[in-house]
Design an enzyme around this catalytic site. Structure first.
Site, PDB file in Angstrom:
ATOM      1  N   LYS A  40       0.859  -1.193   0.000  1.00 19.44           N
ATOM      2  CA  LYS A  40       0.000   0.000   0.000  1.00 19.44           C
ATOM      3  C   LYS A  40       0.890   1.236   0.000  1.00 19.44           C
ATOM      4  CE  LYS A  40      -4.299   1.350   2.324  1.00 19.44           C
ATOM      5  NZ  LYS A  40      -5.075   1.185   3.554  1.00 19.44           N
TER       6      LYS A  40
HETATM    7  O1  G3P Z   1      -7.895   2.163   5.552  1.00 26.01           O
HETATM    8  C1  G3P Z   1      -8.254   3.260   4.772  1.00 26.01           C
HETATM    9  C2  G3P Z   1      -9.603   3.849   5.109  1.00 26.01           C
HETATM   10  O2  G3P Z   1     -10.597   2.864   4.986  1.00 26.01           O
HETATM   11  C3  G3P Z   1      -9.656   4.618   6.383  1.00 26.01           C
HETATM   12  O3  G3P Z   1     -10.956   4.941   6.761  1.00 26.01           O
HETATM   13  O4  G3P Z   1     -12.544   5.634   8.535  1.00 26.01           O
HETATM   14  O5  G3P Z   1     -10.100   6.199   8.770  1.00 26.01           O
HETATM   15  O6  G3P Z   1     -11.521   7.362   7.096  1.00 26.01           O
HETATM   16  P1  G3P Z   1     -11.294   6.093   7.847  1.00 26.01           P
END
Ligand code: G3P
Length: 220
Positions: free
Chosen positions: A83
């Site tokens: 990633k």
């Molecule tokens: O892992 C990437 C993403 O899904 C993060 O989500 O909830 O931290 O905006 P969030």
């Protein structure tokens, strides 16, 4: 559409692996930090119980550092997806890994132009952050639609991995738009099965069955 769990919590992952509904895992530095685990050890633990793609993110910000970290992460297991952040260096590293046949997930995508660049860099997945766009008053689902349209128009094979999803409605919309994958916090994954009419319908069926006096499916 592939369903990934967005967590580095090994107990949350193992609890949901039986049943074959989880296709893979995504992690990020915040999730690894929250778990308190060593990143290399935790990714190895996850890969031992998850046969599908496991996204593990570099923390280096320069091209050479990304290559070095990405190779170390990839050496953990064959299902590790490297990633990378959607930056100039991240896209350059993505192109290098793509040329080497190493799968990548280009993350922190917030615009159509960024998604276009990720596809041109040969990304295996691009991760548009739907919820964070909505948080800013934008249209996260609209971005997914736009990326789908442009990728289809030009035949880009990069998979759209809907990320930062905050609700079961987000998941349904990602599926309708034609995203290739969605990554969900475990709680949202669990909620996908729920419907009040399923619960009340099942209760009515079982109440009626109980009235027959039969136990199980037998006559006795
Ligand atoms: O892992 C990437 C993403 O899904 C993060 O989500 O909830 O931290 O905006 P969030």
């Amino acid at each position: 559409m592939q369903l990934f769990l967005d967590t580095a919590d090994i107990s949350q992952i193992t609890a949901r692996m039986e049943g074959g509904l989880v296709d893979g895992i995504t992690t990020n530095p915040s999730l690894i930090a929250k778990s308190g685990a060593d990143i290399m050890e935790r990714i190895a633990e996850i890969c031992a119980v998850v046969p599908g793609p496991v996204s593990a993110e570099v923390v280096a910000t320069g091209f050479e550092g990304m290559l070095e970290e990405g190779r170390r992460l990839r050496a953990i297991a064959d299902n590790v997806v490297v990633k990378l952040p959607l930056t100039t260096d991240g896209l350059k590293a993505c192109r290098t890994f793509a040329d080497e046949g190493i799968p990548t997930n280009v993350t922190l995508c917030f615009s159509l132009n960024q998604a276009l660049l990720a596809a041109k860099a040969g990304a295996t997945f691009v991760s548009p952050f739907v919820g964070r766009i909505d948080d800013m008053g934008g249209d996260g689902l609209g971005l997914l639609e736009a990326i789908r349209e442009v990728y289809d128009q030009y035949g880009y094979e990069t998979g759209i991995l809907a990320a930062s999803l905050r609700s079961v409605t987000h998941v349904e919309m990602a599926a309708r738009i034609g995203c290739d994958a969605a990554t969900l916090p475990p709680g949202i994954f669990d909620s996908m099965v729920n419907h009040p009419l399923t619960d009340s319908g099942l209760k009515a069926f079982l109440d009626d069955w109980k009235k027959t006096g039969r136990s199980g499916l037998s006559q006795g």
